[in-house]
Design an enzyme around this catalytic site. Structure first.
Site, PDB file in Angstrom:
ATOM      1  N   SER A 241      43.962  33.225 -18.538  1.00 34.99           N
ATOM      2  CA  SER A 241      42.867  33.927 -17.876  1.00 34.99           C
ATOM      3  C   SER A 241      42.183  32.952 -16.932  1.00 34.99           C
ATOM      4  CB  SER A 241      41.867  34.452 -18.904  1.00 34.99           C
ATOM      5  OG  SER A 241      41.087  33.383 -19.373  1.00 34.99           O
ATOM      6  N   LYS A 242      41.136  33.432 -16.317  1.00 34.43           N
ATOM      7  CA  LYS A 242      40.412  32.627 -15.338  1.00 34.43           C
ATOM      8  C   LYS A 242      39.960  31.279 -15.890  1.00 34.43           C
ATOM      9  CE  LYS A 242      37.665  33.420 -11.610  1.00 34.43           C
ATOM     10  NZ  LYS A 242      37.143  34.133 -10.525  1.00 34.43           N
ATOM     11  N   ARG A 243      39.677  31.281 -17.191  1.00 34.80           N
ATOM     12  CA  ARG A 243      39.213  30.041 -17.821  1.00 34.80           C
ATOM     13  C   ARG A 243      40.219  28.896 -17.628  1.00 34.80           C
ATOM     14  NH1 ARG A 243      39.690  30.149 -22.981  1.00 34.80           N
ATOM     15  NH2 ARG A 243      40.763  32.130 -22.967  1.00 34.80           N
ATOM     16  N   GLY A 245      42.192  28.310 -15.074  1.00 34.54           N
ATOM     17  CA  GLY A 245      42.478  27.873 -13.709  1.00 34.54           C
ATOM     18  C   GLY A 245      42.216  29.017 -12.761  1.00 34.54           C
TER      19      GLY A 245
END
Ligand code: GLU
Length: 469
Positions: A241-243, A245
């Site tokens: 997920s965005k966490r 990268g």
């Protein structure tokens, strides 16, 4: 190897992320290796959630990465007639039937099924010969009549044999009551119409495959081969997920990664060829085989991406790297200072210290701009009153230098340090802060050599003023 026809079929309901690109890449490599064709199909039937900006992002992202397609892009919203015909055929042959159940009734069945612990929720109320049939006058959706017994089996190119028992496959909807076709229908109709031989997609679609196989069979078509790619996980083994990268591949462009490095990285996510890490595009085409893909989830390791990108960056000649940096800065609306030859000298001093073009640009700041950003702690520690005479002596020496190059600069530094009975570092450290703003930089003589006499002297004079407070 017979030519394969593969496709990438994204829904434009979000940004193109790394998992999606890996799917596209593997599909494309299969087509290239077999001298077949790779198609791009935009699955935009969900009109509420599809947006043009996502379509643009998908096309731009694939183009930036050089994952080019041979046919398409096709848009499902332009192919409605084909789907309508297929639905008509399926109903006419008795493979599908109208269903008049309302959302409330369906919800009720769902609850009942849950309570009874059955694997499917629709009770086949409207199926001819099984339930009482649809209620006249109500709007109807269309459902496939899934088998009541037996199983649907397929051989996945990565996962091997996969079987679904009849109880696991409900009579799924292929057309909504407004007549629009569902994903299961359009994907099967399109893959057949486009003569796709190998469907490569994420393994979140495994459960859809038996449904699509039923549609192929009911239409008298041969199903393609399937390869379901395992998920991409973050290093913490959680779904990417965005966490972990950047969310969209285009963010990697903006962060200064090389498309070749990102492609190389994605290819290695779940696929390997011996212990080789770096592959040219041609090598990927030559060596990639879908059955070498690891059935376990691939792990996204951002440090490894940086390492790979640094390898690509260092493989560029100084002239090429300077050109890359100019293009990177230009995309942000900035024109680099100096001529190409000077920029090439500048990047040569920095290239070993950075992983991306973004880092290269950021670390080149003191070369490119004269309003330095000072590290306050370094200024306090090193631009002190007792450094002033050293800097002044250096200024005097440098003013008298006939030539400006690394060797002569080094000799000048040594002469000044010796004359003051100091180690070279005692002089080099305040100079570094005065000239670059901080304590870290490439070799100080290289930096001054690139910076040139006038800019160096101006900064040293300001440095002396700072020392004197
Ligand atoms: N449009 C589907 C998705 O974005 C892909 C379907 C497929 O590859 O069969 O997940």
């Amino acid at each position: 190897m017979p030519p394969m026809r593969t496709r990438f079929a994204p829904s434009p309901t979000g940004a193109l992320h790394v998992g999606g690109v890996r799917t596209a890449l593997f599909s494309q490599l299969m087509a290239r290796r077999s001298q077949g064709s790779f198609l791009l199909r935009i699955e935009d039937t969900d009109r509420k959630r599809s947006e043009d900006r996502y379509i643009d992002g998908i096309l731009d992202g694939l183009r930036w990465l050089g994952i080019d397609w041979d046919e398409g892009p096709f848009f499902q919203t332009q192919r409605s007639d084909l789907y309508r015909d297929a639905i008509g055929k399926l109903v006419a042959s008795g493979s599908a039937y109208p269903c008049s159940c309302t959302p409330e009734e369906l919800e009720k069945h769902r609850e009942e099924a849950k309570a009874a612990g059955t694997r499917t929720s629709y009770d086949r109320h409207c199926r001819p010969g099984v339930g009482p049939g649809p209620i006249e006058g109500r709007p109807t959706s269309i459902r496939m009549a899934a088998p009541l017994e037996g199983e649907v089996v397929f051989y996945d190119e990565i996962k091997g044999r996969i079987a679904f028992a009849a109880e696991e496959i409900e009579d799924f909807v292929i057309a909504r009551s407004d007549g629009t076709p569902t994903y299961q229908l359009v994907v099967a109709v399109d893959d057949a119409d486009m003569e796709i031989t190998h469907v490569v997609r994420g393994d979140d679609h495994v459960n859809n495959t038996p449904k699509q196989i039923l549609i192929y069979q009911a239409l008298g078509l041969e199903p393609p081969a399937f390869a379901h790619l395992p998920l991409v996980l973050g290093k913490d083994k959680k779904r990417l997920s965005k966490r972990h990268g950047a969310a969209s591949v285009l963010e990697y462009r903006d962060l200064g990664y090389y498309p070749d490095a990102l492609v190389n990285f994605l290819a290695r996510l779940g696929w390997s060829h011996g212990d080789q890490e770096i592959f040219t595009r041609d090598e990927l085409v030559e060596k990639f085989a879908i059955d070498d893909v690891n059935p376990a989830a691939g792990v996204f390791d951002a440090e490894k991406l940086d390492w790979l990108n640094a390898q690509y960056l260092r493989a560029r000649s100084p002239d090429e790297l300077a050109a890359d940096l100019r293009a990177f800065a230009a995309r942000e609306g900035t024109e680099l200072r100096g001529d190409a030859a000077w920029q090439a000298r500048m990047v040569s001093t920095l290239r070993e210290r950075v992983a991306t073009l973004r880092e290269l640009l950021d670390s080149a700041r003191y070369y490119l701009e004269d309003d330095l950003v000072f590290d306050d702690a370094a200024v306090k520690k090193l631009l002190t009153p007792d450094a002033a005479p050293l800097l002044e002596a250096l200024i005097a020496r440098l003013e008298g230098l006939h030539s400006w190059n690394v060797e002569d600069l080094e000799a000048a530094f040594r002469a000044v340090a010796d004359a003051h009975d100091q180690k070279l570092g005692k002089l080099a450290q305040p100079v570094r802060v005065a000239v670059t703003g901080g304590k870290q930089s490439p070799g100080i003589f290289e930096v001054l050599d690139v910076l040139g006499r006038d800019r160096t002297l101006a900064r040293l004079r300001t440095g002396v003023e700072t020392c004197r407070g």
